[in-house]
Write an enzyme that holds these catalytic residues in place. Sequence first.
Site: not given
Lengths: 273, 273
Positions: B132, B174, B201
């Site tokens: 992330s 994401h 993800e």
Amino acid sequence: MKQYQRSSILVIGGAEDKVHGKEILQSFWHCAGGTSAIIGIIPSASREPTIIGERYFNIFRDMGAKDIRVLDVRDRIHGEDKGYQEYVEECTGIFMTGGDQLRLCGLLADTPLMERIRQRVKLGEVTLAGTSAGAAVMGHHMIAGGSSGESPNRALVDMAMGLGIIPEVIVDQHFHNRNRMARLLSAISSHPERLGIGIDEDTCAVFHHHNEFIEVLGRGTVTIVDAQAMSYTNQGDVSAEAPLALHNLRLHILGHGDRYNIKNHQPIAAVVE
Amino acid sequence: MKQYQRSSILVIGGAEDKVHGKEILQSFWHCAGGTSAIIGIIPSASREPTIIGERYFNIFRDMGAKDIRVLDVRDRIHGEDKGYQEYVEECTGIFMTGGDQLRLCGLLADTPLMERIRQRVKLGEVTLAGTSAGAAVMGHHMIAGGSSGESPNRALVDMAMGLGIIPEVIVDQHFHNRNRMARLLSAISSHPERLGIGIDEDTCAVFHHHNEFIEVLGRGTVTIVDAQAMSYTNQGDVSAEAPLALHNLRLHILGHGDRYNIKNHQPIAAVVE
């Protein structure tokens, strides 16, 4: 748009300006003949056909169209209505509203009314426009629904048969506004021989010259997903929910005034004047 | 993943499996040496570094790493900590958690700690992973934030400087989960010489062999936006809010096991075994 041609087909991504400059709706009206335009409005995608039909009726009346009629097909039997068929013979423009594309196809596909419209559009005698659901039905294959927020996968998109006015394309609308890239990619994975066309809101892909090229009108972008040179997909080998692999796609984001040559798969930048 | 190499860099799209097979985290642990692994966890992107640091600590402890330490940099002065610097000399793996990528860069960029990590990664002595926010910082240019649901436009994305571990890429994470295609396209419009990499993800782009190629691990897709052959953009000519045109991009959606050769810009399909 430089030239208003009767043979143009206006594929609109929904939510087109109906209040201010009305660029896209004005362009349709010009193509259909301006003050000589005889316009048929097909509100059949909507469950509120009276309201939506009236809305477009008022817009084209205020522009000064010569004659306007709402072809209020709510049952397939209305697609055989003699009065509607006679009106379509006179029409110079047909406008299909938004709503539900499955409903629109269910009511109109293969009716005498729609078949005559298709013929006259093909002959270049009538300007056809469709917005939102009315845009979705243009291809042979149609995106009937779907989702977003996932890796591309076949279960992300529901496919159905469209009206086949421009068979070589698969249209998606409200495109970047509703984050539909993954669903268009998912649709194209099953039909890589078709050209994927994602049209943003208040944006129009105008098909010119017997669909030889597209010109972009309006406030957003038209996204072209071209799988002609796709070198690999796992589409046939995986479950419907599995992520799709698609190698060697060409992607074009077209802005206002840009064009795309469908025959040779080349974009052409807008000429700044 | 066929071979676990110390020199690999694992760029993870966030929300990686921490409970079941833990494929991606297991792969990192293997690359870092398995039961011989000496792992440093950098939780600095997070405002809850203790909690998130402990979470990864427990995961790598349960896998049987030889030694693990949380390098809890909460102030730039901690980036000069002698104890941390000595530990990094021993490390075989460094893991950067999620959080806020601007915070991570603000705390770590150009500190002696980060500079030594960068050197050892470049020498292939340490496996680096980031998830992330920890993935977002990998490029020279970094996506710091942005939005979705609009036509691509420069105002849709906030750009900043990353840590420059893999300078030639711009990473977004994401990716399909948060509908980030338009923002990655917007980022690439300003930096077409960089390779756009969108990672879903629980999915990982593993950079192998001094970043010569990428291999895909995990449950989603890695999207490559390649503007090397871009023939036109209006990026320099329009306001920040205006829709962007981008002609002749190449787009690849890579699935599990697929690879991408960064040098020659070619995808390679997974070999089904």
